[in-house]
Design a protein around this motif. Structure first.
Motif, PDB file in Angstrom:
ATOM      1  N   THR A   1     -25.985 -16.119  22.812  1.00  0.00           N
ATOM      2  CA  THR A   1     -24.957 -17.160  22.820  1.00  0.00           C
ATOM      3  C   THR A   1     -24.233 -17.202  24.154  1.00  0.00           C
TER       4      THR A   1
ATOM      5  N   ARG B   1     -25.451 -16.254  27.014  1.00  0.00           N
ATOM      6  CA  ARG B   1     -26.427 -16.835  27.940  1.00  0.00           C
ATOM      7  C   ARG B   1     -26.460 -18.347  27.825  1.00  0.00           C
ATOM      8  N   ASP B   2     -26.483 -18.851  26.585  1.00  0.00           N
ATOM      9  CA  ASP B   2     -26.538 -20.297  26.380  1.00  0.00           C
ATOM     10  C   ASP B   2     -25.279 -20.985  26.876  1.00  0.00           C
ATOM     11  N   VAL B   3     -24.127 -20.327  26.724  1.00  0.00           N
ATOM     12  CA  VAL B   3     -22.876 -20.887  27.236  1.00  0.00           C
ATOM     13  C   VAL B   3     -22.931 -20.986  28.760  1.00  0.00           C
ATOM     14  N   LEU B   4     -23.371 -19.916  29.410  1.00  0.00           N
ATOM     15  CA  LEU B   4     -23.409 -19.889  30.877  1.00  0.00           C
ATOM     16  C   LEU B   4     -24.434 -20.860  31.448  1.00  0.00           C
ATOM     17  N   LEU B   5     -25.524 -21.081  30.699  1.00  0.00           N
ATOM     18  CA  LEU B   5     -26.569 -21.996  31.165  1.00  0.00           C
ATOM     19  C   LEU B   5     -26.406 -23.408  30.602  1.00  0.00           C
ATOM     20  N   SER B   6     -25.331 -23.627  29.832  1.00  0.00           N
ATOM     21  CA  SER B   6     -25.069 -24.937  29.210  1.00  0.00           C
ATOM     22  C   SER B   6     -26.246 -25.397  28.360  1.00  0.00           C
ATOM     23  N   ARG B   7     -26.825 -24.475  27.596  1.00  0.00           N
ATOM     24  CA  ARG B   7     -27.932 -24.813  26.701  1.00  0.00           C
ATOM     25  C   ARG B   7     -27.389 -25.141  25.317  1.00  0.00           C
ATOM     26  N   ARG B   8     -27.820 -26.269  24.778  1.00  0.00           N
ATOM     27  CA  ARG B   8     -27.412 -26.688  23.440  1.00  0.00           C
ATOM     28  C   ARG B   8     -28.639 -27.229  22.715  1.00  0.00           C
TER      29      ARG B   8
ATOM     30  N   PHE C   1     -26.979 -23.945  20.406  1.00  0.00           N
ATOM     31  CA  PHE C   1     -27.089 -22.515  20.555  1.00  0.00           C
ATOM     32  C   PHE C   1     -28.319 -22.014  19.800  1.00  0.00           C
TER      33      PHE C   1
END
Length: 206
Positions: A51, A53-60, A62
């Motif tokens: 999570t 990692r996804d926040v830092l990479l702006s991946r959605r 989650f």
């Protein structure tokens, strides 16, 4: 991302999730948490790094939102695992925790690095994303269990093993080593490095 690497990363993340979830359940048992507390600790341990990692990479969305089946399995683990863990000794619990934590560290670190590379991140950033993915779940587990995070209180190499393994993954990637062998070797390095440095009580200088 190459189809074989995509499959390898998917398998790795599933194994890492359940390894980290198990480590969370073992820690929750030591703290005598109920089923709700055990589920929350296991969930945070399993998905905390991914999570972040996804926040830092702006991946959605989650990862845990996209893969609810894993959440359901961890929910079932939180219900039934205590019955199994009651039959184990404290020494077995500690060994299981160490091995599960090392497996999760290796698998998550390499998958995080690979995902960051796929997102066109520069090399050092990709490595740091891998380290964050590998260690942050354990940090959340320790915080929820009212412990100083392992990464801060244990001078035996932990994040350092992940950091070195991620660079090995990048080096083999640049040398165009087959992605499957690269993933297996890099993950295995982190796993073995963590277990060996723990067994030999190798510590970082203060």
């Amino acid at each position: 991302m190459h189809p074989r690497l995509t499959l390898a990363i998917s398998v790795m993340e599933a194994l890492a999730l359940f390894s980290y979830a198990l480590s969370g359940l073992i820690e929750a048992r030591k703290r005598r948490l109920d089923a709700v507390g055990a589920f929350l600790v296991a969930l945070a341990t399993a998905f905390g790094g991914g999570t972040m990692r996804d926040v830092l990479l702006s991946r959605r969305p989650f990862y845990w939102v996209e893969h609810q089946d894993y959440v359901i399995v961890i929910f079932a683990m939180a219900i039934f695992a205590p019955m199994f863990l009651k039959m184990t000794t404290r020494l077995v619990d500690e060994r299981m925790l160490l091995v599960a934590d090392a497996i999760g560290l290796g698998l998550f670190s390499i998958s995080g690095t690979s995902i960051a590379l796929d997102a066109q991140m520069p090399a050092f950033t990709a490595v740091m994303m891998g380290v964050v993915t590998g260690v942050f779940g354990g940090v959340m587990r320790d915080v929820l269990c009212n412990e100083i995070p392992l990464i801060l209180r244990d001078s035996r190499p932990y994040a350092v093993c992940a950091f070195a393994g991620c660079w090995i993954f990048l080096g083999l990637h640049w040398l165009q080593v087959d992605s499957i062998y690269n993933v297996l070797f890099s993950t295995g390095f982190i796993l073995v490095a963590r277990l060996v440095t723990f067994k030999l009580d190798i510590r970082l200088p203060h």
